[in-house]
Design a protein around this motif. Structure first.
Motif, short mmCIF file in Angstrom:
data_model
loop_
_atom_site.label_atom_id
_atom_site.label_comp_id
_atom_site.label_asym_id
_atom_site.label_seq_id
_atom_site.Cartn_x
_atom_site.Cartn_y
_atom_site.Cartn_z
N PRO A 451 -37.40 -21.72 63.09
CA PRO A 451 -37.41 -20.87 64.29
C PRO A 451 -38.71 -20.09 64.43
CG PRO A 451 -35.39 -20.57 63.00
CD PRO A 451 -36.35 -21.35 62.15
N ARG A 452 -39.11 -19.93 65.67
CA ARG A 452 -40.15 -18.96 66.02
C ARG A 452 -39.41 -17.76 66.59
NH1 ARG A 452 -45.19 -21.39 65.76
NH2 ARG A 452 -46.09 -19.45 66.53
N VAL A 453 -39.60 -16.63 65.99
CA VAL A 453 -38.89 -15.42 66.38
C VAL A 453 -39.87 -14.45 67.00
CG1 VAL A 453 -37.49 -13.48 65.58
CG2 VAL A 453 -37.18 -15.75 64.55
N GLU A 473 -36.52 -19.44 68.91
CA GLU A 473 -36.69 -20.77 69.49
C GLU A 473 -37.13 -21.71 68.38
OE1 GLU A 473 -39.62 -23.15 72.64
OE2 GLU A 473 -39.93 -21.03 72.18
N VAL A 474 -36.49 -22.88 68.32
CA VAL A 474 -36.88 -23.88 67.34
C VAL A 474 -37.63 -24.99 68.08
CG1 VAL A 474 -36.16 -25.43 65.48
CG2 VAL A 474 -34.81 -23.36 65.99
N SER A 484 -30.64 -26.40 67.93
CA SER A 484 -29.63 -25.35 68.00
C SER A 484 -30.19 -24.07 67.40
CB SER A 484 -28.37 -25.75 67.23
OG SER A 484 -27.82 -26.93 67.72
N PRO A 485 -29.75 -22.91 67.89
CA PRO A 485 -30.13 -21.66 67.23
C PRO A 485 -29.55 -21.64 65.81
CG PRO A 485 -28.42 -21.24 68.85
CD PRO A 485 -28.86 -22.67 69.04
N THR A 519 -27.85 -12.66 63.11
CA THR A 519 -27.70 -13.19 64.46
C THR A 519 -27.72 -14.71 64.43
OG1 THR A 519 -28.65 -13.29 66.69
CG2 THR A 519 -30.18 -13.00 64.86
N ASN A 520 -26.99 -15.32 65.33
CA ASN A 520 -27.02 -16.79 65.48
C ASN A 520 -27.22 -17.17 66.94
OD1 ASN A 520 -24.58 -16.10 66.57
ND2 ASN A 520 -23.32 -17.31 65.18
N GLU A 521 -27.82 -16.27 67.70
CA GLU A 521 -28.01 -16.47 69.13
C GLU A 521 -29.47 -16.72 69.46
OE1 GLU A 521 -25.46 -16.62 71.11
OE2 GLU A 521 -23.95 -15.91 69.69
#
Length: 880
Positions: A451-453, A473-474, A484-485, A519-521
């Motif tokens: 992921p890019r956070v 965002e992956v 998927s997140p 978080t998983n969103e």
């Protein structure tokens, strides 16, 4: 082009073996030209499998002498023989298959299966090497109890070792002798091992927590045994730590380690008989650096820890490789953190992850820790499987808490003891002890990329509300555009003006407990009530998840964290971030000139770090190591010009060194170490800080400073300081380095581990003579492409440590490595495939270099004879 049609193996196609081999008995007769292996396989057809189902046994490069079932010799029509194995056409329900084969260890230059090197016989069976020893069902879920009788000439092989416990030994006629070994624990054949030869040893006793005495032995080539003392000390500490931390008590009567000079990998965890590349065993202050000692400590621990996480519980199939490797890397990281400085170890681990695995994640070789397919399993031993696998395990501990996490590991080791397990079974254990649904978390194992956070914050003073918006965002990876997140465990703090962590009354919008947000969103807004003043947020403390954090933080915020954050990782991270944010624009080929005035506050923050009485020398040394070439290539992503990056990095170092000159000189002059060299964390940190101060000063390229570096070399009383001085001179004054390198070769390179250091130092020199210098080194009497350590030392230093020469605009560096890869591929495809990884960022270079790299890769691909290992790596790298 491919030398043969390659078969893709898919996880979805897995099914249990039709046959089992609960017991294996072997008689191995060693001789220099041919080794004969007699094997009795006690085979059973699995329940539910139809009678008449053929039995397929793997076998490569073995010559079948005879085959029988019981007393009945098999004839034509009862079996089929091919280059890849042996098929029994109509085997009975339960039987003993007896085979006699011959192999030629002396000619085996691939260093897989059984080979002979430096006069000693040795095996390497992971992943699929046992099939080069005898016929077997060579897969991890076929587990057998092995008994091995080894026979050899006493003069050629006075030492005979295998897995398990020694059961018998004795004299035979014609100056021959035997040794009988039995391993009571069922294991897959990839954990089988034998060593026969002339070896010295050191020994020790270890008493387990239940009072059992274990004989510990470390074997090495004659004359080298005393160099194994530190490795033995590390082994004893590892055994004690594993009992205390994970409750894992050693389960055999003996534990043997053998150090060999020719080995493809670092080490191998064969049950009760670990085989090591000797560079990770042999050490004394005259030949090994502090870093060498630390690696020995960690790798000794890693292979020992596999006794439970890998051996007692193994992998059902090779797709589950990260199950044993990720968990065991996590365990060795924790061991090193407990033995040394936890904050420094964590930063070093993350630096390694970013410089290897992050690059893998961002390019054509991206894959999840557990992939869904592969062509050649040898190419699957990657940083993603090992290091990212360890990060996933660490996130489990962060999510569940240390106590619940350990309960999950205990359940896993108990529930699946003696079995070949899967990722799903591993995760189920943590679900059972925690009551938590981890199905989405499991995507970390099955989804490539990271992921890019990004985040934004706001503070409402009147309401005392602090709002944090997080987005993940992956990015797409090859063959997988839809992502998927992922579950993100985010350790955090709200840093006040004086550096204290602010408290809050309650939080809403996400799961928040103490210092952890989960978080998983794709996007989440977290509101903290009752925050007394505007904080600077500190996210992913301790690098709590393997993400890229895109931050628009101001220089002031970065430096605030660098000076005051209570989390050591984020103090270091923020200092790196501040430098990168200032410098990165100037790295781009079309970017602006570097504004050196912006580096003034960074130098001030570094100065304050060096002055701090609360920070260890080891941590301060890390802060003096400014962002690397690899850090900037990852930041830039595209259009990489190594020469421009080099120029700008040199300027940054000069500016910082000039501003800290007085402090660095004082530090170098006044930091004195005890006369008695010890490779412990305290002394290592002090040496590192002193050497880093000298290294930064040398970037000013002044004659008096080079004289100081030369004096540092001449007066060095250990290899750490001596090599540091050489590396500094090679990096900053190549012409002056030549004389020192000649002196080093004459006086210090008798040990091959030191000779390898000399090779690497030469390959690191960045000047117009680099390519010619490397070609001359290849002609040196002591260099051989057939010895992996020589190859890794010379060409590893070139491809990883000399990017401006490897990625020369004229393509000469790419062409050199392509030539070397093709040569090595003729006898050692494993090593060739690993070196093809050097091209993995070729698409990110500016156009001229990009085309030169493509041409080199295409030339490898079109070679008339190319191994499946190399073919897979080149095709994936090219994107085909």
């Amino acid at each position: 082009m491919r030398s043969e049609e390659q078969k893709i193996v898919y996880l979805q196609d897995y099914k249990p073996s039709d046959y089992l081999i609960p017991k294996t008995e072997m008689w191995v007769d060693f001789s220099p030209e041919r080794t004969q292996i007699t094997t009795d396989l006690h085979i059973e057809r699995r329940a539910g499998v139809e009678a008449g189902t053929p039995l397929e046994l793997d076998g490569e490069q073995v010559e079948l002498v005879s085959i029988a079932i019981g007393d009945d010799v098999l004839g034509a029509g009862q079996y089929e023989l091919s280059e890849n194995g042996l098929k029994l056409l109509d085997p009975p329900q339960s039987f003993v298959l007896s085979t006699v084969v011959e192999v030629a260890p002396e000619k085996n230059k691939s260093l897989e299966g059984l080979y002979r090197s430096s006069g000693n016989w040795c095996t390497q069976c992971e992943a699929e090497g046992f099939r080069r020893i005898t016929y077997f069902i060579d897969r991890p879920d076929v587990m057998s109890v092995f008994t091995v009788k080894m026979v050899a000439d006493k003069d050629l092989a006075p030492v005979l070792l295998s897995n398990g416990n020694p059961m018998d030994k004795g004299e035979m006629s014609n100056n021959r002798h035997f040794a009988l070994w039995h391993d009571p624990h069922p294991k897959p054949c990839y954990l089988f091992a034998m060593v026969a030869g002339k070896l010295d040893k050191i020994s020790e006793k270890f008493t387990t927590k239940s009072g059992k005495n274990v004989d510990l032995n470390i074997y090495a080539e004659p004359g080298k045994a005393e160099l194994c003392r530190y490795a033995m000390d590390a082994l004893v500490r590892s055994m004690k730590w594993d009992e205390e931390r994970f409750g894992c008590e050693y389960d055999l009567d003996v534990f043997n380690i053998v150090a060999v000079s020719d080995f493809n990998a670092g080490a191998m965890e064969n049950k009760g008989l670990n085989i090591f590349n000797d560079k990770y065993v042999l050490a004394d202050p005259a030949t090994a650096t502090d870093q060498d000692y630390a690696l020995i400590e960690r790798i000794i621990a890693h292979e020992y820890f596999h006794n439970y996480t890998g051996n007692r519980v193994t992998c059902r199939d090779w797709f589950q490789l990260c199950l044993k490797e990720g968990l065991t890397v996590f365990r060795d990281q924790e061991f090193s953190s407990d033995e040394r400085f936890r904050d420094v170890e964590r930063i070093d681990d993350v630096k390694g992850l970013r410089q290897s695995q992050f690059v893998e994640d961002s390019g054509p070789l991206a894959h999840p820790p557990r992939p869904s397919q592969y062509e050649q399993i040898d190419n699957f031993y990657t940083s993603t499987v090992y290091e990212k696998g360890a990060e996933v395990v660490r996130m489990l501990m962060t999510l569940l808490g240390k106590q619940t996490f350990h309960e999950g590991v205990d359940l896993y080791l108990d529930r699946h003891d003696g079995e070949a397990a899967t990722i799903e079974q591993f995760i189920k254990c943590f679900e059972d002890v925690s009551g938590r649904d981890l199905s989405q978390f499991q995507k970390w194992y099955t989804q490539a990329g990271r992921p890019r956070v990004s985040y934004s914050t706001s503070y409402a003073a009147e309401q005392k509300l602090f709002t944090l918006v997080l987005k993940q965002e992956v990015p797409p990876t090859p063959g997988d555009d839809e992502k998927s997140p992922l579950v993100l465990p985010i350790r955090f703090g709200l840093v006040s003006n004086n550096g204290e962590d602010l408290t809050w009354e309650h939080a809403e919008g996400a799961e928040v407990q103490d210092d952890l947000i989960v978080t998983n969103e794709d996007e989440v807004t977290v509101t903290f009530h009752g925050v007394s003043s505007a904080p600077v947020v500190s996210l992913f403390r301790g690098f709590s998840a393997p993400v890229t954090l895109d931050t628009k933080a101001s220089l002031e915020e970065d430096l605030h964290r660098a000076r005051l954050d209570s989390d050591p990782f984020n103090r270091w991270e923020s200092l790196q971030s501040a430098i990168m944010n200032i410098v990165a624009p100037a790295m781009d080929v079309d970017g602006p000139e570097l504004d050196i005035e912006l580096l003034e506050p960074v130098a001030v923050a570094l100065s304050q770090t060096l002055d701090s009485q609360n920070l260890s020398p080891a941590f301060k040394a890390l802060c003096l190591k400014l962002p690397t070439y690899q850090d900037y290539t990852q930041r830039l992503g595209q259009n990489i010009d190594p020469d421009r990056i080099k120029t700008v990095r040199q300027k940054v170092s000069e500016v910082v060194a000039d501003k800290l000159r007085g402090q660095l000189v004082t530090l170098y002059s006044t930091l004195h170490l005890p006369d008695d060299y010890q490779p412990n964390a305290e002394q290592s940190g002090m040496r590192d800080l002193r050497n880093q101060a000298l290294s930064l000063l040398a970037t000013l390229k002044e004659g008096q400073l080079f004289e100081l570096v030369e004096r540092h070399y001449r007066e060095a009383r250990n290899m750490t300081d001596r090599q540091a001085a050489l590396a500094i001179m090679c990096a900053n004054a190549p012409d002056r380095a030549v004389e020192l390198l000649d002196d080093f070769k004459r006086n210090y390179t008798e040990a091959m581990t030191v000779y390898d250091k000399w090779l690497g130092l030469n390959a690191s020199i960045d000047d117009a003579q680099t390519i010619d210098r490397i070609k001359r080194l290849m002609d040196d009497d002591r260099f051989s492409l057939e010895t992996p350590n020589r190859v890794y030392a010379l060409f590893g230093a070139f491809t990883q440590g000399n990017p401006t020469q490897f990625a020369r605009a004229d393509g000469a560096g790419f062409e050199l490595i392509a030539d070397v890869i093709l040569q090595i591929d003729q006898f050692n495809p494993q090593v060739a495939g690993r070196f093809a990884v050097a091209f993995r960022i070729w698409k990110n270079y500016e156009s001229k270099r990009r085309e030169a790299a493509r041409a080199a890769l295409e030339r490898i691909k079109q070679s008339e004879k190319i191994s499946p290992n190399l073919s897979e790596m080149v095709n994936k790298t090219l994107g085909g």
